[in-house]
Structures are given as C-alpha cells and as structure tokens.
Design an enzyme around this catalytic site. Structure first.
Site, short mmCIF file in Angstrom:
data_model
loop_
_atom_site.label_atom_id
_atom_site.label_comp_id
_atom_site.label_asym_id
_atom_site.label_seq_id
_atom_site.Cartn_x
_atom_site.Cartn_y
_atom_site.Cartn_z
N THR A 154 0.82 -1.21 0.00
CA THR A 154 0.00 0.00 0.00
C THR A 154 0.85 1.25 0.00
OG1 THR A 154 -1.84 -1.07 1.10
CG2 THR A 154 -1.68 1.30 1.39
N SER A 188 1.51 -7.42 -1.17
CA SER A 188 2.18 -8.49 -0.42
C SER A 188 1.38 -9.79 -0.41
CB SER A 188 2.53 -8.05 1.00
OG SER A 188 1.41 -8.02 1.82
N THR A 246 1.50 -4.66 4.13
CA THR A 246 1.29 -5.06 5.52
C THR A 246 0.68 -6.47 5.64
OG1 THR A 246 -0.90 -4.03 5.60
CG2 THR A 246 0.98 -2.69 6.33
N ASP A 247 -0.03 -6.91 4.59
CA ASP A 247 -0.83 -8.13 4.75
C ASP A 247 0.00 -9.37 5.09
OD1 ASP A 247 -3.07 -6.66 4.30
OD2 ASP A 247 -3.33 -7.26 2.21
#
Ligand code: ASP
Length: 332
Positions: free
Chosen positions: A12, A54, A85-86
C-alpha cells in the site's frame, strides 16, 4: 551519516488507485520524492526489488528479499524493507531464520495509506524504520505506528488502524517518544555466530485452524498431496478432538508417513502447553512438536525453513526445541 539501504517491494505504501483498486505503482525513485527530510539525515540508497501487493509475496520472493538483504549486509549500517502489511509478519519471521545473525538492523515497514495520500502513515513509519536501521542493533525488526517489534513476534491484528501490528508474547523492542527512539536492549536476542544465508524452504507446509468436528480425513488428503509439514492451530492451551472424529489416530498416520506436525494455539496471546490436558498429551504421544508461545506466522515459516534445511524429522524437532531468533520462549 549512517548508510541506509531502502529495498522496496510494493504494498500500500507504494500504491496508487487504479481501475481495479489500489495497486503498487510507485518505484523507489517516486517513493523517495515523498520522504520529506529523511534523505538529509541519512546516506540513503534506494533499490527496487519487487512491485507487489504483499498477497503475492511467496517463498520465491522471500528468497529474493533474503538474498538482497544478505548481499547488502556489509555495505550498509542498516537496511529498511518497504513491504505490504498483509503478509509482512510472515516475511519478517522467515527472514529472521534465513539471515539469522545478520550483523546490521533489517527493518520492515509499510503503511495503511499510500505515501501519496495526504493523511499517510507511511512517512511516520519510514521515519521509525530508518531510526531503527541506524541504531546499530542487529536483527530483523518490524516498525509500525512509532513502535518497533522483533520480526518473528509481529502479527497483523488490524485491517485499517494505524496501529496494525502487535508484538505477541514479547515486549516492544523500541518506541518513539519525546526521548526519541527508546530502545529496550533486553528485548533484542543477541547474535550467536556468523551470518549465513540459509534460504532453502519447503513450501509443502499446510496450516489447519481446528474447528469443532473437523473431519480427520483432511490428513489423508494432505498426505496424498505430498505435504511434508502441518501446523495445527489447536483449541486453547492445547486440545484436539478424539471422540467420534479421531484426529489423534490421524496424527499417528501422519507421523508414520514422515510428516512433521507442529501444534500451537488459536489464542493469539500466551503460550500453548499440550502437557496440560489429556487431549494434548495424546497428541504429544503421537510425536507432535510443540509450538509453545510462537505466533502462527513464526511457526509456519519456521516449519517451511526447517524442512528446507533437513529431511530428518529428529533434526526438525531439534530446530524447534531452540530459539533461532527469539521466536519461542516457553519451552519445558
Ligand atoms: N494489500 C496491501 C499489501 O499487503 C496492504 C498493505 O500494504 O497495507 O500489499
């Protein structure tokens, strides 16, 4: 000035709105444009290694990130990896094993809002990550929301909040406050040897989150698909069902077939302990490996890594009996 390498992988933080929603669109040069005063405080080198959400970061990408980090270890004082972040907690965990004893700080970070968004948290996260990367503390870390965690203890717990990650069963390594970056050195496991790149992984590892009544035949399916390892998120401190639908006898079959089974808890916090209950002891009698207080991300990636190092189940058990990077503590 400290020499910091920024490796960009997408996520992101580097995303732009497209017809299909947010997708990584900014390369390192474009990202650098939004770094505010950071490039004045550090001797900064930026390298793009991936441009991925990710969700698409998988073992092949972990190897590339590990190799890039390993190759840069002597030329820089610290390395920052920008990442979605995932799956950042998985990457942080697996890097902790693949580049164990890395002599410089390696700090993963990202953002909940793209760096181009006027309210982005990305710049703040990069600031924290750069400060940690310049700290001289070796290890793999994750910086987010002005907090720094040990990479193998981080878990993504929120989908949109800026405080997206928690450090599970381990104190924060550092926090940003009025005193600057305040580091807790006792929360950083010491290095215990030279850094060696160990990037072989076994992808054939499956994660089962137990549900009441789960059909034990799922193990037959996994064996027929040649899975070599399974992590079971069991109930509470450590239990799985064995009446009517007998998972224990399937654990026996799995062990006979040479499959490594690691058990941990579906509770996020505190340690599992399969010695506590009859249901857990029955599982232990079939040779399952205890995951104790490890996060699921740390357990799954450790099993992939351990099975990548050796095909010998006793050696896998030995690797799980000790901490590689601070990922496990509560051993009996
Ligand atoms: N889907 C994004 C990713 O993991 C989410 C983020 O970066 O926050 O790449």
């Amino acid at each position: 000035m400290k020499r910091i390498l920024l490796l960009t992988t997408g996520g992101t933080i580097a995303s732009r709105l497209t017809d299909e929603g947010l997708a990584p669109g900014l390369d390192g040069a474009a990202l650098s444009h939004y770094l505010g005063g950071l490039p004045d405080s550090y001797d900064l080198t930026v390298r793009d290694i991936l441009h991925l959400d990710s969700s698409n970061i998988q073992p092949e990408e972990w190897r590339l990130i590990a190799q890039s980090v390993y190759e840069a270890r002597n030329g820089f004082d610290g390395i920052v990896v920008s990442h979605g972040t995932d799956t950042m907690a998985y990457t942080a965990s697996v890097l902790s094993y693949m580049v164990r004893n890395i002599p410089v700080p390696v700090v993963l970070t990202g953002a909940q809002l793209p760096i181009e968004h006027p309210l982005t948290d990305g710049l703040d996260n990069l600031r924290t990550a750069f400060a940690m990367a310049a700290s001289g503390r070796p290890g793999v870390f994750l910086a987010f929301d002005r907090r720094v965690m040990l990479g193998c203890r981080a878990v993504k717990t929120h989908t949109t909040a800026f405080g997206a990650f928690d450090s599970v069963n381990w104190p924060l390594v550092a926090q940003v406050n009025g005193a600057g970056l305040t580091i807790r050195d006792d929360a950083i496991p010491p290095t215990d040897g030279p850094c060696v790149l160990r990037d072989k992984l076994c992808e054939a590892v499956f994660l089962i989150k137990l549900t009441p009544g789960l059909d034990p035949e799922v193990f037959d399916m996994l064996l027929s698909m040649h899975y070599r390892g399974v992590v079971i998120e069991a109930f509470g401190a450590g239990g799985l069902h064995f009446i009517r639908r007998n998972l224990i006898e399937k654990l026996h079959a799995a062990a006979q077939s040479g499959m490594a089974v690691v058990v941990c808890s579906q509770c996020l916090y505190e340690s599992s302990n399969f010695y506590l209950y009859q249901a857990g002891q029955k599982a232990l009698a079939e040779g399952v490996i205890q995951g104790w207080d490890m996060t699921t991300e740390a357990a799954v990636t450790k099993l992939m890594w351990a099975l990548g190092q050796t095909g010998d189940l006793d050696e896998v058990r030995t690797l799980f009996s000790k901490s590689i990077a601070g990922e496990v503590q509560n051993r009996r």
